[in-house]
Design a protein around this motif. Structure first.
Motif, mmCIF file in Angstrom:
data_model
loop_
_atom_site.group_PDB
_atom_site.id
_atom_site.type_symbol
_atom_site.label_atom_id
_atom_site.label_comp_id
_atom_site.label_asym_id
_atom_site.label_seq_id
_atom_site.Cartn_x
_atom_site.Cartn_y
_atom_site.Cartn_z
ATOM 1 N N PRO A 41 1.108 -1.011 -0.317
ATOM 2 C CA PRO A 41 -0.001 0.156 0.096
ATOM 3 C C PRO A 41 0.746 1.370 0.336
ATOM 4 O O PRO A 41 1.774 1.008 1.345
ATOM 5 C CB PRO A 41 -1.078 -0.478 1.083
ATOM 6 C CG PRO A 41 -1.046 -1.688 1.988
ATOM 7 C CD PRO A 41 -0.207 -1.766 0.806
ATOM 8 N N GLY A 42 0.380 2.239 -0.829
ATOM 9 C CA GLY A 42 1.093 3.475 -1.290
ATOM 10 C C GLY A 42 2.652 3.575 -1.648
ATOM 11 O O GLY A 42 3.183 4.608 -1.782
ATOM 12 N N ARG A 43 2.719 2.392 -2.287
ATOM 13 C CA ARG A 43 4.098 2.096 -2.885
ATOM 14 C C ARG A 43 3.802 1.892 -3.910
ATOM 15 O O ARG A 43 2.958 1.370 -4.323
ATOM 16 C CB ARG A 43 5.157 1.421 -2.096
ATOM 17 C CG ARG A 43 5.363 1.398 -0.657
ATOM 18 C CD ARG A 43 6.281 0.921 -0.288
ATOM 19 N NE ARG A 43 8.060 1.130 -0.986
ATOM 20 C CZ ARG A 43 8.467 0.366 -0.802
ATOM 21 N NH1 ARG A 43 8.927 -0.257 0.498
ATOM 22 N NH2 ARG A 43 10.089 0.601 -1.612
ATOM 23 N N GLU A 44 4.781 1.746 -5.464
ATOM 24 C CA GLU A 44 4.761 1.573 -5.997
ATOM 25 C C GLU A 44 4.625 0.395 -6.867
ATOM 26 O O GLU A 44 5.168 -0.952 -5.989
ATOM 27 C CB GLU A 44 5.967 2.094 -7.684
ATOM 28 C CG GLU A 44 5.666 4.201 -7.778
ATOM 29 C CD GLU A 44 5.748 4.925 -8.875
ATOM 30 O OE1 GLU A 44 5.988 5.215 -8.914
ATOM 31 O OE2 GLU A 44 7.065 3.035 -9.617
ATOM 32 N N ARG A 45 4.430 -0.478 -8.023
ATOM 33 C CA ARG A 45 4.555 -1.888 -7.917
ATOM 34 C C ARG A 45 6.141 -2.158 -8.942
ATOM 35 O O ARG A 45 6.887 -1.067 -9.317
ATOM 36 C CB ARG A 45 3.695 -2.486 -9.407
ATOM 37 C CG ARG A 45 3.985 -3.999 -9.570
ATOM 38 C CD ARG A 45 2.754 -4.457 -10.597
ATOM 39 N NE ARG A 45 1.366 -3.700 -9.884
ATOM 40 C CZ ARG A 45 0.337 -4.681 -10.006
ATOM 41 N NH1 ARG A 45 -0.141 -5.167 -11.352
ATOM 42 N NH2 ARG A 45 -1.055 -3.915 -9.897
ATOM 43 N N VAL A 92 1.475 -7.918 -2.617
ATOM 44 C CA VAL A 92 0.603 -8.529 -3.010
ATOM 45 C C VAL A 92 1.565 -8.666 -4.248
ATOM 46 O O VAL A 92 1.970 -7.728 -4.645
ATOM 47 C CB VAL A 92 -0.512 -7.955 -3.782
ATOM 48 C CG1 VAL A 92 -1.512 -8.309 -4.600
ATOM 49 C CG2 VAL A 92 -2.148 -7.657 -2.089
ATOM 50 N N TYR A 93 1.574 -10.156 -4.648
ATOM 51 C CA TYR A 93 2.601 -10.564 -6.062
ATOM 52 C C TYR A 93 2.292 -10.624 -6.889
ATOM 53 O O TYR A 93 0.862 -10.737 -7.041
ATOM 54 C CB TYR A 93 3.073 -11.953 -5.236
ATOM 55 C CG TYR A 93 4.523 -10.974 -4.259
ATOM 56 C CD1 TYR A 93 4.229 -10.916 -3.144
ATOM 57 C CD2 TYR A 93 5.534 -11.535 -4.819
ATOM 58 C CE1 TYR A 93 5.505 -10.727 -2.554
ATOM 59 C CE2 TYR A 93 6.459 -11.318 -3.853
ATOM 60 C CZ TYR A 93 6.205 -10.654 -2.465
ATOM 61 O OH TYR A 93 7.496 -10.652 -2.062
ATOM 62 N N TYR A 94 2.663 -10.232 -8.120
ATOM 63 C CA TYR A 94 1.197 -10.341 -9.402
ATOM 64 C C TYR A 94 2.016 -10.428 -10.268
ATOM 65 O O TYR A 94 3.367 -10.731 -10.735
ATOM 66 C CB TYR A 94 1.379 -8.932 -9.815
ATOM 67 C CG TYR A 94 0.692 -7.803 -8.844
ATOM 68 C CD1 TYR A 94 0.298 -6.904 -8.146
ATOM 69 C CD2 TYR A 94 -1.222 -8.281 -9.200
ATOM 70 C CE1 TYR A 94 -0.442 -6.701 -7.014
ATOM 71 C CE2 TYR A 94 -2.149 -7.140 -8.625
ATOM 72 C CZ TYR A 94 -1.672 -6.565 -7.540
ATOM 73 O OH TYR A 94 -2.818 -5.636 -6.591
#
Length: 120
Positions: A41-45, A92-94
């Motif tokens: 949260p609050g950070r770029e991927r 969260v891993y994408y």
């Protein structure tokens, strides 16, 4: 369309291991790169690891020596073995894949994400 389905996330204690997998399906002609990214949260991927169809792997410095990416081109699947997990790996891993669809058009697809939580 090309769909990506991740699996394997969950809760693990610091120092533990998890294995993520991602299956690509749909109108696929060829896949160039497949890989893993993560986001808090609050950070770029951010990049975790990518692997080309030829097997060239790129890791972020934060996971080198602890995570191992692998791929089955025949199964359109990419894996991420995560060892020596740290609380800062919580995210969260994408899954991501890019290549060409059956109409020979480029695609760049993302999965829905899987939560990895490292906590005691």
């Amino acid at each position: 369309q090309v769909q990506l389905m991740e699996s394997g996330g969950g809760l693990v204690q610091p120092g533990g291991s998890l294995n993520l997998s991602c299956l690509a399906s749909g109108d696929i002609f060829s896949i160039d790169a497949m890989g893993w990214y993560r986001q808090t949260p609050g950070r770029e991927r951010e990049l975790v690891a990518t692997i080309t169809s030829g097997g060239i792997i790129n890791y972020s410095d934060s996971v080198k020596g602890r995570f191992t990416a692998s791929r089955s081109n025949a199964m359109n699947t990419v894996y991420l073995q995560m060892n020596s997990l740290k609380p800062e790996d919580t995210a969260v891993y994408y899954c991501n894949a890019n290549g060409y669809n059956l109409n020979f058009r480029l695609f760049d697809s993302w999965g829905q994400g899987t939560q990895v939580t490292v906590s005691s």
